[in-house]
Design an enzyme around this catalytic site. Structure first.
Site, PDB file in Angstrom:
ATOM      1  N   ILE A  60       0.856  -1.175   0.000  1.00 26.47           N
ATOM      2  CA  ILE A  60       0.000   0.000   0.000  1.00 26.47           C
ATOM      3  C   ILE A  60       0.897   1.231   0.000  1.00 26.47           C
ATOM      4  CG2 ILE A  60      -2.061  -1.015   1.033  1.00 26.47           C
ATOM      5  CD1 ILE A  60      -1.166  -0.237   3.736  1.00 26.47           C
ATOM      6  N   ASP A  61       0.355   2.353  -0.450  1.00 27.45           N
ATOM      7  CA  ASP A  61       1.135   3.578  -0.603  1.00 27.45           C
ATOM      8  C   ASP A  61       1.757   4.018   0.715  1.00 27.45           C
ATOM      9  OD1 ASP A  61       0.349   3.650  -3.251  1.00 27.45           O
ATOM     10  OD2 ASP A  61      -1.310   5.038  -2.897  1.00 27.45           O
ATOM     11  N   ARG A  62       2.847   4.764   0.605  1.00 27.90           N
ATOM     12  CA  ARG A  62       3.536   5.275   1.789  1.00 27.90           C
ATOM     13  C   ARG A  62       2.574   5.993   2.729  1.00 27.90           C
ATOM     14  NH1 ARG A  62       8.725   7.705   3.233  1.00 27.90           N
ATOM     15  NH2 ARG A  62       9.589   7.281   1.180  1.00 27.90           N
ATOM     16  N   THR A  64      -0.643   5.807   2.958  1.00 28.51           N
ATOM     17  CA  THR A  64      -1.837   5.049   3.314  1.00 28.51           C
ATOM     18  C   THR A  64      -1.453   4.077   4.418  1.00 28.51           C
ATOM     19  OG1 THR A  64      -2.736   5.191   1.067  1.00 28.51           O
ATOM     20  CG2 THR A  64      -3.606   3.450   2.471  1.00 28.51           C
ATOM     21  N   ARG A 163      -8.209   6.558  -4.612  1.00 27.50           N
ATOM     22  CA  ARG A 163      -7.942   7.997  -4.637  1.00 27.50           C
ATOM     23  C   ARG A 163      -8.379   8.628  -5.960  1.00 27.50           C
ATOM     24  NH1 ARG A 163      -1.726   8.070  -3.231  1.00 27.50           N
ATOM     25  NH2 ARG A 163      -2.029  10.335  -3.359  1.00 27.50           N
TER      26      ARG A 163
END
Length: 232
Positions: A60-62, A64, A163
């Site tokens: 998962i994104d940094r 998030t 997003r």
């Protein structure tokens, strides 16, 4: 650590921590923390010949937060990769978006095309070259102060899917620096998107080998910081 057994780890990653090393961070990563933990427990012995290196199964994104799955052995990694590919795990997110989505519950189907130069995706409502289909289910749980708390289920796992899809719908996520509204983010003092992978269910409708014991089990993150902050 949300859950651990002899085959897997479920890690509740805080927002701001990168999963794997990138051009900006080589050391302070989720995978390095996991390996250090298993090394200290003597479950990972890298000096042994043919030693398996435990690995993360999803990312998962940094900015998030939420649940990341790790495999401790090669067979668990093989099974989990197959089950993720076949969509036999259900992944749910909580997010805060601007405004109130209409309808309050629905299904978003679109195509996403990634721009590697800007590390963003564009949303299309028809097939495009290099576009990948994205399907998202959502349900609005509560609305306060022009902000809505929404539960999202990913039926596909595309880059920036939630997003970009919510921004395209006219309800960008609070704190989102790429797809959000800067003036609103500054007003609330948010620099990270309000998005958290908070619930994971191992559906496993087909045989899961050594992980069959996980069939039907669901795990929920202990706390989602922005939920408490804005919705009590």
């Amino acid at each position: 650590i949300l859950y651990e057994d002899e085959n897997i780890l479920l890690l509740d990653k805080p927002a701001g921590l990168v999963v794997h090393a990138d051009e900006n961070e080589k050391v302070n990563t989720l995978v390095n923390h996991m390996l250090a933990y298993l090394y200290q427990k003597r479950e990972w012995k890298p000096r042994e010949e043919n030693a398996f290196t435990p690995a993360l199964c999803n990312r998962i994104d940094r900015n998030t937060g939420g649940i990341v799955i790790a495999a401790k052995n090669a067979e668990a990694l093989r099974v989990l990769n197959e089950k993720i590919r076949e969509r036999e795990l259900s992944k749910f997110y909580l997010c805060i978006c601007l405004g109130r989505p209409e309808p309050p519950k629905g299904r978003i189907e679109c195509f996403l095309r990634k721009d590697s130069k800007t590390n963003t995706v564009r949303v299309y409502h028809h097939p495009v070259p290099d576009g990948r289909s994205a399907v998202t289910l959502y349900e609005t749980l509560e609305t306060r102060d022009r902000l809505s708390l929404v539960e999202v289920e990913l039926l596909t796992g595309r880059t920036h899917q939630i997003r970009a899809s919510f921004a395209d719908m006219g309800h960008p996520l609070l704190g989102d620096g790429k797809y959000g509204v800067g003036s609103v983010n500054r007003r609330y003092g948010e620099t990270q998107q309000a998005l958290y992978s908070y619930r994971l269910r191992f559906d496993f409708p087909t045989d899961a080998g050594i992980l069959n014991y996980l069939r039907g089990r669901e795990f929920i993150a202990d706390e989602v910081p922005f939920r408490r902050k804005y919705f009590g």
